[in-house]
Scaffold this motif. Structure first.
Motif, PDB file in Angstrom:
ATOM      1  N   TRP A   1      40.058  34.392  37.184  1.00  3.90           N
ATOM      2  CA  TRP A   1      40.133  35.266  38.169  1.00  3.90           C
ATOM      3  C   TRP A   1      39.683  36.612  37.801  1.00  3.90           C
ATOM      4  O   TRP A   1      39.398  37.468  38.845  1.00  3.90           O
ATOM      5  CB  TRP A   1      41.752  35.493  38.695  1.00  3.90           C
TER       6      TRP A   1
ATOM      7  N   ASN B   1      47.001  40.397  49.085  1.00  4.46           N
ATOM      8  CA  ASN B   1      45.866  40.238  48.884  1.00  4.46           C
ATOM      9  C   ASN B   1      44.895  40.959  49.771  1.00  4.46           C
ATOM     10  O   ASN B   1      43.860  40.588  50.034  1.00  4.46           O
ATOM     11  CB  ASN B   1      45.218  38.798  48.597  1.00  4.46           C
TER      12      ASN B   1
ATOM     13  N   TYR C   1      36.328  37.571  41.886  1.00  7.11           N
ATOM     14  CA  TYR C   1      37.219  38.096  42.960  1.00  7.11           C
ATOM     15  C   TYR C   1      36.665  38.704  44.158  1.00  7.11           C
ATOM     16  O   TYR C   1      35.530  39.178  43.838  1.00  7.11           O
ATOM     17  CB  TYR C   1      38.417  38.901  42.331  1.00  7.11           C
TER      18      TYR C   1
ATOM     19  N   ARG D   1      40.972  40.244  46.682  1.00 10.06           N
ATOM     20  CA  ARG D   1      41.245  38.587  46.973  1.00 10.06           C
ATOM     21  C   ARG D   1      41.377  37.840  45.615  1.00 10.06           C
ATOM     22  O   ARG D   1      40.118  37.520  45.037  1.00 10.06           O
ATOM     23  CB  ARG D   1      40.096  38.110  47.664  1.00 10.06           C
ATOM     24  N   LEU D   2      42.427  37.637  45.002  1.00 14.89           N
ATOM     25  CA  LEU D   2      42.314  37.012  43.739  1.00 14.89           C
ATOM     26  C   LEU D   2      43.005  35.607  43.773  1.00 14.89           C
ATOM     27  O   LEU D   2      44.045  35.350  44.578  1.00 14.89           O
ATOM     28  CB  LEU D   2      43.445  37.850  42.766  1.00 14.89           C
TER      29      LEU D   2
END
Length: 809
Positions: A423, A411, A427, A415-416
């Motif tokens: 999602w 990540n 994110y 950034r999931l």
């Protein structure tokens, strides 16, 4: 060869990894358990009904669409407007109606007191109005259009109404807090059931009533009391009325029409997404707005790129630039195709995520190609291979692409929260993303610097500075897109970025920084050469001096090339793309030059013969001179020995003793061997030490007649030059002559070993210590790089011939 095999190996490994990844992704999307899938955002009442009514399948919420669920072998909850086309296409075979859903206006009476009775009334209200729904929003708009225009409705009136609400600031999208909502009655009933003060209004102008049910490719087992279950769950069953506390009276639904044929609705529905986004919400103004535009734009742009790439390949002469063009076209087409493929994926899963990751392979590749082109500008055909710093940039981009594709592990780029179904909308960006963005910007900035430097030293600065404009626009556009500036953010990033890259390349060619095959007409108009281009049937371009080319002459030219028109004129041809280039050449000057060369060659041959004869005569003269000099040298060398021999002969008595005879014999032997050494020196041949030992042993044998015992030692054979061998022989002769004149004694001689500094060592035992070699022998030894040393020992004399340190001949 090893490097090529290594590249093939890594390419095969990468392709296998991608295939395994895609295969795994496809496997994730397919479920083995048989379920009924309902879309996200469906009213909870349907989940309750389906759990009770469907006896042989589980119920599951899935973000995928109806067609995707059916392709995976699952059943799906759908509207009858959707089901009609799917059943006709054969994608499903069974339809099970569950409940009815009518497009209505819901009013929160705690916040709005004004009367509301239809669609047009909405324009008279001073309150927020929310258009609800996700996938079913198109059906709501069709119901509104039907109420405003009637059976043969279009979208114009409904879009105009929404535009007016939008301009007045009242229209919202999916705002649950809005006091007025355009939604289905089942959605409003859910809020009424939750003790909220909402009123459901069936518009007086009219609306559409849809039926929701289950689509399946296989028969389902449903409970017999499905309608009762629907009513109890707060829905309007297919037959009968809904709960009176939740829904209006059935009389109010008289204006709600259920269509028998949805063909017209499906035709109108195709433009809803596009018109809503552009005309109502004022988004997607600079890019494609729906799936149809996505496909057509991708196809059109790919055609443009292919046509542009083909034209550039025909125009560009430099091989490195052609490779760059192919790379740029491959990156652009690959990016567009990957994006189009991602648009066809209706579910946000692993496959769509990795397609998204794949964008960055092309996003990092295009600035690298831009940098490559900037470096190759002005290079010509030399140094086609990229420099080391450009290769380092390539490896850096490859590392960044690998970082993006492994984002699920760390990540660092995106950034999931993959555990959340949303999602794709929520994110963040990590440090890896900004690193990749910085590298791409750096590549463009370096390309700008290179182009600026090359344009600055160009005589046409104003024209060659044009490519800088597109680089600056590309850089500004990328920064504007990241910063969220509407003009950049709402545009099609892929198409815009690729279009800027194409315009940059085209501008570079038009600025003259890349040699191209253009402006033939000006060349043919001003050239003095007899030149023309034909396509086999007609002359396309011809200079003023070009000969007439008829069919017979052209056929002959194709059969044999070149063709002689007369004694001084030859016609040549060469195949080019699209035809032939034919040119005429006057060979009279060439023939004259050939005759002059033949005359010059004959003169050179005659001169060579004279020089060869002179050289032969010179060799003969040099050989005669060398023989004369050799005889003179032999005479000089033997003259002194002969005088010594004459002096010895004069002093002999009538009865000579053995000593005198021995000395005379040694002198005669020395004269003979001296002649042998002279002939050997003329041959430039070395003297082996064992052969020299034989000559010395010969002298030692003669000295025995005078009572001298001599021994010559030669353990290992080595080579000596003739001059050094002669000095050794002379030294040994002088020693033997001196020892023979003094009577009995012993002489020990040792010849050198390979690599030893001492050439010859003599030891005379039982003799006086007054031995002194002739000065001529010392000077001769010094002339050949040897040092003659005499050492007086306790019982004899030692003589040594040795090379000084670092000495040589």
């Amino acid at each position: 060869m090893a490097t090529k095999k290594r590249r093939i190996y890594w390419a095969t490994l990468l392709l296998s990894w991608i295939c395994c990844l895609l295969t795994g992704c496809a496997g994730v999307q397919r479920e083995t358990a048989m379920t009924v899938e309902i879309s996200t955002g469906t009213a909870p009442a349907y989940t309750q009904v389906l759990h009770a009514a469907v006896l042989d399948r589980a119920i599951r919420t899935a973000p995928s669409g109806v067609l995707f669920s059916l392709r995976n072998g699952q059943a799906a909850l759908a509207y009858d407007a959707q089901a009609q086309g799917i059943l006709e296409a054969g994608a499903a075979e069974y339809w099970y109606p569950i409940a009815r859903a009518t497009a209505v206006i819901a009013v929160n009476r705690e916040l709005v007191d004004e009367p509301v009775d239809g669609w047009q009334t909405l324009t008279q209200l001073d309150a927020s109005i929310s258009l609800q729904g996700t996938e079913d929003k198109e059906l709501l708009l069709c119901a509104m259009a039907y109420g405003l225009e009637g059976e043969d409705f279009s979208l114009d009136s409904a879009i105009a109404l929404l535009q007016r609400l939008r301009r007045e600031g009242h229209l919202k999208e999916n705002d649950a807090a809005a006091p007025i909502q355009i939604c289905f009655d089942e959605t409003a009933a859910t809020r009424i059931e939750a003790d909220e003060n909402w009123e459901i209004i069936v518009p007086r102008e009219g609306t559409l009533c849809y039926t929701r049910g289950i689509l399946s490719r296989m028969p389902l087992q449903l409970a017999e009391d499905t309608e009762t279950l629907a009513r109890e769950a707060g829905l309007r069953p297919v037959q009968g009325a809904g709960e009176e506390t939740l829904y209006p009276a059935e009389g109010n639904y008289v204006v709600a029409v259920s269509l028998k044929d949805y063909s017209h609705l499906q035709h109108v529905q195709k433009d809803i997404t596009r018109r809503l986004r552009r005309e109502v919400w004022q988004t997607r103004l600079y890019t494609t707005a729906d799936g149809r535009e996505h496909s057509l734009a991708a196809l059109g742009f790919i055609c443009i790129v292919l046509i542009w790439g083909a034209s550039v390949l025909r125009r560009v002469m430099q091989r490195g630039i052609r490779i760059a063009v192919l790379a740029e076209c491959a990156f652009i087409i690959g990016w567009v195709l990957l994006r189009h493929f991602k648009y066809q994926i209706t579910v946000s899963g692993t496959l769509s995520r990795y397609c998204w990751y794949g964008y960055y392979f092309f996003q990092t590749g295009l600035p690298l190609v831009l940098l490559w082109i900037a470096w190759m500008v002005g290079q010509g055909e030399v140094n086609v291979a990229p420099p080391r710093w450009l290769r380092a940039c390539t490896w850096l981009d490859a590392a960044l692409v690998a970082l993006v594709f492994t984002n699920d592990l760390h990540n660092l780029v995106f950034r999931l929260d993959l555990s959340s179904s949303g999602w794709t909308d929520v994110y963040g960006y990590g440090s890896g993303y900004f690193l990749a963005l910085g590298v791409m910007i750096a590549h463009v900035a370096i390309a700008l610097g290179i182009l600026w430097e090359k344009a600055w030293h160009s005589p046409r600065r104003w024209k060659r500075g044009l490519p800088l404009l597109w680089c600056l626009l590309m850089l500004a556009y990328g920064l504007g897109y990241v910063a969220g500036i509407p003009v950049a953010r709402q545009s099609d990033f892929t198409v815009t970025f690729c279009l800027l890259a194409i315009l940059f390349f085209e501008t570079v060619m038009h600025a003259g920084l890349i040699p191209v095959n253009t402006r033939y007409r000006a060349l043919f108009a001003h050239t003095s050469a007899a030149l023309q281009i034909v396509d086999g049937q007609r002359v396309l371009l011809a200079s003023r001096r070009a000969p007439h080319l008829d069919g017979a002459l052209f056929a002959r030219l194709q059969a044999e090339n070149p063709v002689s028109l007369d004694a001084d004129t030859v016609l040549y041809s060469a195949r080019i793309a699209g035809g032939w280039v034919v040119w005429q050449r006057d060979i009279s000057a060439l023939k004259k030059l050939q005759q002059e060369e033949m005359y010059t060659a004959e003169r050179l041959k005659a001169s060579n013969r004279l020089l060869a004869e002179q050289q032969q005569r010179g060799k003969e003269t040099a050989r005669d001179r060398a023989q004369s000099e050799l005889m003179q040298r032999l005479e000089r060398q033997t003259d002194k020995k002969m005088r010594g021999l004459q002096s010895i002969a004069d002093t002999l008595s009538d009865a000579p003793d053995r000593t005198q005879l021995t000395v005379l014999t040694l002198l005669l032997c020395c004269i003979k061997r001296r002649l042998d050494f002279s002939f050997r020196q003329c041959e430039n041949a070395d003297v082996p030490s064992d052969e020299l030992a034989v000559y010395l042993q010969e002298l030692a044998g003669l000295a025995e007649y005078a009572g001298v015992r001599a021994m010559v030692l030669c353990a290992t054979s080595c080579s000596l030059s003739v001059s050094r061998a002669l000095v050794c022989y002379e030294c040994f002769y002088e020693t033997m002559a001196w020892a023979s004149g003094r009577g009995r004694g012993t002489v020990l001689c040792r010849l050198p070993q390979p690599g030893e500094g001492t050439v010859m060592a003599l030891l005379m035992a039982s003799y006086d210590k007054d031995f002194s070699p002739p000065s001529l022998l010392e000077s001769t030894a010094a002339s050949v790089g040897l040092r003659l040393t005499v050492k007086k020992l306790e019982d004899g004399v030692g003589v040594e011939l040795a090379m000084p340190k670092g000495g040589g001949e």
